[in-house]
Write an enzyme that holds these catalytic residues in place. Structure first.
Site, PDB file in Angstrom:
ATOM      1  N   GLU A 115     -23.775 -13.702 -15.385  1.00 28.23           N
ATOM      2  CA  GLU A 115     -25.181 -14.023 -15.108  1.00 28.23           C
ATOM      3  C   GLU A 115     -25.633 -13.684 -13.685  1.00 28.23           C
ATOM      4  O   GLU A 115     -26.183 -14.524 -12.966  1.00 28.23           O
ATOM      5  CB  GLU A 115     -25.464 -15.501 -15.412  1.00 28.23           C
ATOM      6  CG  GLU A 115     -25.346 -15.800 -16.890  1.00 28.23           C
ATOM      7  CD  GLU A 115     -26.031 -17.084 -17.337  1.00 28.23           C
ATOM      8  OE1 GLU A 115     -26.547 -17.831 -16.489  1.00 28.23           O
ATOM      9  OE2 GLU A 115     -26.054 -17.331 -18.554  1.00 28.23           O
ATOM     10  N   GLU A 157     -22.100 -16.360 -24.392  1.00 30.69           N
ATOM     11  CA  GLU A 157     -22.550 -17.762 -24.334  1.00 30.69           C
ATOM     12  C   GLU A 157     -23.727 -17.943 -25.260  1.00 30.69           C
ATOM     13  O   GLU A 157     -24.578 -17.052 -25.391  1.00 30.69           O
ATOM     14  CB  GLU A 157     -22.976 -18.170 -22.917  1.00 30.69           C
ATOM     15  CG  GLU A 157     -21.831 -18.415 -21.969  1.00 30.69           C
ATOM     16  CD  GLU A 157     -22.281 -18.891 -20.589  1.00 30.69           C
ATOM     17  OE1 GLU A 157     -23.269 -19.649 -20.502  1.00 30.69           O
ATOM     18  OE2 GLU A 157     -21.633 -18.494 -19.612  1.00 30.69           O
TER      19      GLU A 157
HETATM   20  C1  BGP Z   1     -25.060 -20.462 -18.158  1.00 28.89           C
HETATM   21  C2  BGP Z   1     -23.832 -20.407 -17.304  1.00 28.89           C
HETATM   22  C3  BGP Z   1     -22.767 -21.392 -17.672  1.00 28.89           C
HETATM   23  C4  BGP Z   1     -23.243 -22.677 -18.293  1.00 28.89           C
HETATM   24  C5  BGP Z   1     -24.438 -22.521 -19.205  1.00 28.89           C
HETATM   25  C6  BGP Z   1     -25.128 -23.816 -19.569  1.00 28.89           C
HETATM   26  O1  BGP Z   1     -26.156 -20.090 -17.383  1.00 28.89           O
HETATM   27  O2  BGP Z   1     -23.252 -19.133 -17.321  1.00 28.89           O
HETATM   28  O3  BGP Z   1     -21.937 -21.550 -16.552  1.00 28.89           O
HETATM   29  O4  BGP Z   1     -23.220 -23.755 -17.492  1.00 28.89           O
HETATM   30  O5  BGP Z   1     -25.421 -21.677 -18.659  1.00 28.89           O
HETATM   31  O6  BGP Z   1     -25.927 -24.229 -18.507  1.00 28.89           O
HETATM   32  P1  BGP Z   1     -25.991 -25.691 -17.967  1.00 28.89           P
HETATM   33  O7  BGP Z   1     -24.601 -26.046 -17.600  1.00 28.89           O
HETATM   34  O8  BGP Z   1     -26.913 -25.658 -16.802  1.00 28.89           O
HETATM   35  O9  BGP Z   1     -26.536 -26.503 -19.094  1.00 28.89           O
END
Ligand code: BGP
Length: 478
Positions: A166, A375
């Protein structure tokens, strides 16, 4: 398009799940590990934990891999903590750090689980940050050196490599994620100029790394892993459609055009130069950027964004939005709006499975490279029942809807390598603590009470297990 019959997923489709080092491992200073920017963070949103212990996966990886095998995963996407391998980012190599990832990768391979390795997931070595972080060209060299160490060490075991997680969210939402460093304190334009210079350096590091992978890892496949989701116009008004195209260029194509075509997206570049925030490009940079090519594209998808054209002179709000999915605005370019057609989760993130299909199609149409979803998932408050069960029907519903739309995308003709939802096991959110859970496996701890960190299978665990067994054909909601 409605299909009379949906195409099956390929027999070698990777049914996986994801984590990242600093969010799952804990053991923040064990066995020679150096501090990362996440360890060096001094403030956390009120009532939320730091990353010191996380899910303690570092010490419990063997048990966790057993659970992943029982779940039926055929791939596991994890990240290597740069600071375990090179504690200060560019100095001595820490053999104990390498040994940990050998143990983890070997455990996966023994159980037939394909390791998918992210080289860098939000956890820059703090020692490099203190020397200017990604604002400094020296970090490009440090990253390339680190990448070489990983290829030489793990190249015979790991086939799938991801460069930077990201990158676009670190540029658009760095303060919330904890990666922006001191630049976050500057004025808006100064902040953006600094961030896009960092971005340029990350692009260079990525291009060099992709080239190096092909040189050092026979049969190795490498790709970037940005957060990609199509941007909708708020209405069919031509101005809104143009605003959506502009944000698509700034949010998505800037990153993928560079990775795949080795150059800046023209719309994004025009915006950068007109705003006076374009990066300095040194002699030779364009050759480097053109020299790396991905074998596939990985992408993280949570929800689409929707934007409207700003009114003349309208102040559209802060450029630095609250988090990865809560969109930003840009004066004179676009204004984020809530999409009334979409429900939101408990944390205000819109839920848009059809947008997932559209995103996969648009990306495949543009770049014609196989796609790996690294993801996708639902952050929610889960409850551990007295009998050890966790009834997360809402997560099953979310995943079923997205997998269903991914199958529709495959039927549309999109070449898909695999699906690794977030997250394999509960871990710490980027800024909302452990209470915002995503895992198939529940980890029993609270924000500040670590309890015994015991693992429990959620309902979604058994559901995903069944789904994988059926090759993805049994996509049923809870
Ligand atoms: C993405 C990231 C992850 C993860 C996910 C969920 O942006 O790559 O590291 O954390 O989002 O986000 P959050 O933890 O803010 O709910």
């Amino acid at each position: 398009m409605q299909h009379r019959q949906l195409a099956p997923f390929a027999p070698d489709f990777l049914w996986g799940a994801s984590t990242s080092a600093y969010q799952v491992e804990g053991a923040f200073d064990a066995d020679g590990k150096g501090p990362s920017v996440q360890d060096a963070r001094t403030t956390f949103p009120e009532g939320t934990t730091d990353y010191k212990v996380a899910a303690d996966h570092y010490h419990r990886y063997a048990q966790d891999v057993e659970l992943f095998a029982e779940l039926g995963l055929t791939a596991y996407r994890f990240s290597v903590a740069w600071t375990r391998i090179v504690p200060d980012g560019d100095g001595e190599v820490n053999r104990e750090g390498l040994a940990f990832y050998h143990r983890l990768i070997d455990a996966l391979l023994e159980r037939g689980i394909e390791p998918v390795l992210t080289m860098y997931h939000f956890d820059l070595p703090q020692a490099l940050q203190q020397k200017g972080g990604w604002g400094s060209r020296a970090t490009v060299e440090a990253f390339t050196r680190y990448a070489r160490i990983l290829f030489e060490e793990f190249g015979s075991k790991v086939r799938y490599w991801l460069t930077i997680n990201e990158q676009n969210m670190m540029i658009l939402h760095g303060a919330a994620i904890g990666t922006a460093g001191d630049v976050a304190a500057g004025d808006t334009k100064g902040l953006q100029r600094a961030l896009y210079q960092q971005n340029h350096h990350m692009m260079l590091a990525q291009a060099e790394t992709m080239r190096l992978c092909h040189e050092l890892v026979p049969g190795g496949k490498i790709g970037p892993a940005p957060n990609i989701s199509v941007v909708y116009p708020a209405s069919p008004r031509p101005e809104d459609i143009l605003a959506a195209e502009d944000f698509n260029a700034i949010r998505n194509w800037l990153y993928l055009d560079m990775a795949c075509r080795g150059g800046y997206n023209p719309t994004a570049w025009t915006w950068l130069t007109e705003k006076g925030i374009a990066p300095e490009i040194a002699e030779g940079d364009l050759e480097i950027l053109g020299s790396g090519r991905p074998d596939f594209l990985a992408l993280n998808y949570y929800a689409t964004a929707t934007v409207a054209a700003p009114l003349a002179g309208e102040d559209v709000g802060a450029v630095e939005g609250a988090d990865q999915q809560l969109a930003v605005g840009e004066d004179g370019v676009f204004r984020s709006v809530r999409n009334e057609h979409l429900p939101v989760n408990a944390f205000g993130w819109e839920i848009d499975p059809v947008g997932f299909r559209t995103t996969l199609r648009v990306v495949y149409d543009r770049y014609r490279l196989p796609l790996l979803v690294t993801e996708n998932g639902l952050g929610a408050f889960d409850t551990l029942e007295a009998d050890g069960s966790v009834h997360d029907a809402y997560r099953i519903e979310y995943l079923a809807a997205h997998i269903g739309q991914m199958r529709a995308a495959v039927s549309d003709g999109v070449e898909m390598l695999g699906y690794c939802p977030w997250s394999a096991i509960d871990l710490i959110s980027t800024h909302q603590g452990v209470r915002k859970r995503y895992g198939f496996v529940y980890v029993d701890r609270d924000e500040f009470d670590l309890k015994e960190l015991k693992r429990y299978r959620k309902d979604s665990f058994f559901w995903y297990q069944q789904l994988i067994k059926s090759g993805g054909t049994e996509v049923t909601a809870a």
